[in-house]
Design a protein around this motif. Structure first.
Motif, short mmCIF file in Angstrom:
data_model
loop_
_atom_site.label_atom_id
_atom_site.label_comp_id
_atom_site.label_asym_id
_atom_site.label_seq_id
_atom_site.Cartn_x
_atom_site.Cartn_y
_atom_site.Cartn_z
N VAL A 1 8.56 0.83 99.57
CA VAL A 1 7.69 -0.20 100.11
C VAL A 1 7.05 -1.06 99.02
O VAL A 1 6.73 -2.22 99.24
N ALA A 2 6.90 -0.49 97.81
CA ALA A 2 6.26 -1.23 96.73
C ALA A 2 7.06 -2.50 96.42
O ALA A 2 8.27 -2.47 96.33
N GLY A 3 6.33 -3.61 96.27
CA GLY A 3 6.99 -4.86 95.92
C GLY A 3 7.71 -5.53 97.07
O GLY A 3 8.41 -6.50 96.88
N GLN A 4 7.53 -4.97 98.30
CA GLN A 4 8.23 -5.56 99.44
C GLN A 4 7.48 -6.77 99.98
O GLN A 4 6.27 -6.87 99.88
N TYR A 5 8.23 -7.65 100.59
CA TYR A 5 7.75 -8.92 101.12
C TYR A 5 6.49 -8.76 101.98
O TYR A 5 6.45 -7.94 102.90
N PHE B 1 0.69 -21.38 99.83
CA PHE B 1 1.43 -22.36 99.04
C PHE B 1 2.65 -21.71 98.38
O PHE B 1 3.76 -22.24 98.45
N VAL B 2 2.45 -20.53 97.78
CA VAL B 2 3.55 -19.88 97.06
C VAL B 2 4.64 -19.44 98.04
O VAL B 2 5.84 -19.59 97.77
N HIS B 3 4.25 -18.91 99.21
CA HIS B 3 5.24 -18.50 100.21
C HIS B 3 6.09 -19.69 100.65
O HIS B 3 7.26 -19.55 100.95
N GLY B 4 5.44 -20.86 100.71
CA GLY B 4 6.13 -22.04 101.22
C GLY B 4 7.07 -22.69 100.22
O GLY B 4 7.82 -23.60 100.59
N PRO C 1 -2.95 -9.75 99.50
CA PRO C 1 -4.01 -8.76 99.32
C PRO C 1 -3.83 -8.13 97.94
O PRO C 1 -2.72 -7.74 97.58
N ILE C 2 -4.92 -8.08 97.17
CA ILE C 2 -4.82 -7.64 95.78
C ILE C 2 -4.26 -6.21 95.71
O ILE C 2 -3.56 -5.84 94.77
N LEU C 3 -4.48 -5.45 96.79
CA LEU C 3 -3.96 -4.07 96.83
C LEU C 3 -2.44 -4.04 96.79
O LEU C 3 -1.83 -3.20 96.14
N ALA C 4 -1.81 -4.98 97.51
CA ALA C 4 -0.35 -5.02 97.55
C ALA C 4 0.20 -5.27 96.15
O ALA C 4 1.22 -4.70 95.76
N THR D 1 8.61 -13.84 98.83
CA THR D 1 9.85 -14.42 99.31
C THR D 1 10.55 -13.41 100.21
O THR D 1 10.79 -12.28 99.79
N SER D 2 10.89 -13.81 101.43
CA SER D 2 11.58 -12.88 102.33
C SER D 2 12.97 -12.62 101.77
O SER D 2 13.56 -13.49 101.12
N PRO D 3 13.52 -11.41 102.00
CA PRO D 3 14.84 -11.10 101.46
C PRO D 3 15.89 -12.13 101.86
O PRO D 3 16.79 -12.46 101.08
#
Lengths: 283, 269
Positions: free
Chosen positions: B6-10, B16-19, B62-65, B133-135
């Motif tokens: 799960v680490a590093g997953q979308y 802005f960055v997602h777009g 989220p900073i936790l992710a 970025t989605s896979p």
């Protein structure tokens, strides 16, 4: 009379021909299916049901005889992709036919293969998802869907190709009863509203009982071809082919053999109940 | 047992960055990796750290992710730091602490901190790519970027299709592995005990059925794809269209400018 959608003429198929392992899976099978018909194909294990299904969209080619879709011969190379566009196929395992990890992308897979322009694909995908009532789950990954929902996505993926016919190759075998109902309701709805021809290969007699017509395969040959009401009165003959009757027909058959004159050919529970009530009321 | 994936997953957001166009993000990540190795001194890393922190802020993650993505490499960071400090071979530096065979010098600490910071920035900036970025977007971006190299034999479409299918089947195969493990445990298989060798041997009854089923799935999937008119990448269109917009231009410019600044400021004097 308009030309039939599917014409199967003296179809014979041999796996591994001219080797020691040669198996005759189909032997001289002939029938036609009209546009908009709902046909069930039943038969025991090894009767050649799936082999027959795979001839309908040129996944397999005849060893002998001929299969035509809308007049297009499946053995002619140039017709291959047009035939596969017109005859879609839903397979048994819902997990092994979805290609991408987002529902709507999967539905787009077919039209993308045909080179349809992006804007048009969008329109087709939206319409296909709406037709199987999956629009709300368009962005889900398939592994979070139920079996019935996965099969509906598979149906949508075929609808996006604008087919004339959908073949269900035991598409409900791995589903729970609710999923089976979902899938068969979608199929029926497509036939009734869009005139899409439905071919359902099945083990499930209750499912077959809802078709317009049933073809029975036995050891690679077409043994019977009749509407359900007529077919299920021939209980003895079906037993000889190692096939069961649907529940309602079994009850009707049992009553008839005990001398209660239930109207022949009652194949649905509701119809049977009515017939029994009518008898009871008359007494 | 598969939590680690799960680490590093979308993480879906509408930031802005997602777009941004996935191509922009892939190229920016590659540029950052290059810059990280070109920078030779701390001020450069200060600039890069500022850029990475600003990007995280602009991606509403989220900073936790983000931190969870760093956890797997934390051990590596600490280890390299300690190795540099104690075994870095700075015997002639300013001694901070001397005890027995180990000598800690100012230069050693500095070197250790440098390598640790380099690792942290490297991992954070690349995990930012996969977090935003989605896979599917990532695959699409890679295919488009590789397309010009088709002429020299890079199978761009095939690689992208393989990635798509792999992504699609990872959860399915994980489910299946768990099912097989339970089935074998129900028959008395000892999966969690014994030494390393015994445990490796115990994996065989899990891997064999898993492989058999994976090949069967592949067969059926190929048939289903053919039934849906799949015939390779030739003449294929895509529903999803990538758009390189004003935001991408801004992002590309920022990364280039900041990267150049970092290299210049971080050059070894």
């Amino acid at each position: 009379m308009p030309a039939p959608l599917l014409e199967v003429e003296n179809l014979t198929h041999v796996y591994h021909p001219q080797t020691a392992r040669a198996v005759r899976a189909l032997e001289d099978v002939s029938f036609t299916v009209a546009h908009g018909e709902f046909v069930a194909i039943i038969g025991g294990n090894g009767s050649g049901k799936s082999t027959l299904a795979r001839h309908l969209n040129a996944l397999l080619l005849p060893t002998g005889g001929r299969v035509r879709v809308d007049g297009l011969d499946t053995a002619v190379d140039e017709h291959l992709w047009e035939i596969r566009r017109r005859v879609g196929m839903v397979f048994q395992n819902p997990d092994n036919q979805l290609v991408t990890s987002i529902v709507e992308e999967d539905v787009a897979f077919g039209p993308e293969n045909l080179g349809v322009p992006p804007a048009e694909i969008r329109v087709r995908v939206d319409a296909a998802l709406a037709a199987v009532r999956m629009s709300a789950l368009r962005e889900r990954p398939p592994h979070l869907l139920s079996g019935g929902q996965k099969q509906r996505v598979a149906i949508a993926g075929i609808l996006a190709l604008r087919p004339s016919c959908i073949v269900f190759d035991e598409a409900t075998t791995m589903l729970d009863p609710a999923g089976q109902r979902e899938v068969m309701e979608s199929a029926r709805c497509l036939r009734d509203e869009s005139g899409i021809t439905i071919i359902a290969i099945t083990h499930n007699m209750d499912e077959a009982a809802t078709a317009d017509r049933i073809l029975v395969l036995h050891e690679g040959r077409l043994a019977l071809d009749a509407p359900p009401r007529q077919l299920f009165t021939e209980a003895a003959r079906l037993r000889a082919l190692r096939l069961d009757l649907p529940e309602a027909a079994q009850v009707a058959d049992g009553l008839r053999r005990r001398g209660v004159a239930v109207e022949a050919g009652r194949v649905e529970i509701a119809g049977l109940a009515e017939a029994i009530l009518a008898l009871a009321g008359r007494r | 047992m598969f939590r680690g994936l799960v680490a590093g997953q979308y993480v879906p957001r509408r930031s802005f960055v997602h777009g941004l166009d996935p191509r922009t993000k892939i190229l920016a990540s590659l540029a950052l990796i290059t810059v990280i190795f070109l920078v030779g001194d701390f001020p450069g890393y200060g600039v890069l750290a500022a850029l990475v922190i600003a990007s995280i802020a602009a991606s509403w993650l989220p900073i936790l992710a983000v931190l969870r993505g760093l956890r797997p490499i934390l051990f590596l960071v600490v280890l390299t730091f300690l190795l540099q400090v104690f075994l870095g071979g700075h015997d002639d530096g300013t001694v901070l602490w001397g005890g027995g065979p180990f000598v800690v010098t100012r230069e050693g600490v500095r070197e250790g901190a440098f390598v640790a910071v380099r690792l942290l920035i490297l991992v954070t900036s690349t995990s930012l790519l996969t977090l935003t970025t989605s896979p599917m977007d990532l695959t699409e971006g890679l295919e488009r970027l590789l397309r010009p190299f088709r002429r020299v034999g890079v199978p761009a479409h095939e690689l992208a299709m393989m990635m798509t299918i792999a992504l699609r089947f990872v959860p399915t195969l994980i489910d299946e592995t768990e099912k097989i493990m339970k089935a074998q445990m129900a028959r008395g298989a000892e999966l969690q005990s014994g030494n390393l060798f015994q445990r490796a041997r115990a994996m065989i009854p899990i891997l064999v059925p898993l492989f058999v089923s994976a090949f069967r799935r592949a067969d059926e999937l190929a048939l289903a794809m053919e039934a849906r008119c799949y015939r390779g990448g030739e003449g294929r269109t895509r529903m999803r269209q990538l758009r390189f917009g004003a935001g991408d231009l801004f992002a590309a410019f920022t990364v280039t400018a900041v990267g150049a600044l970092a290299v210049w400021w971080g050059r070894v004097s």
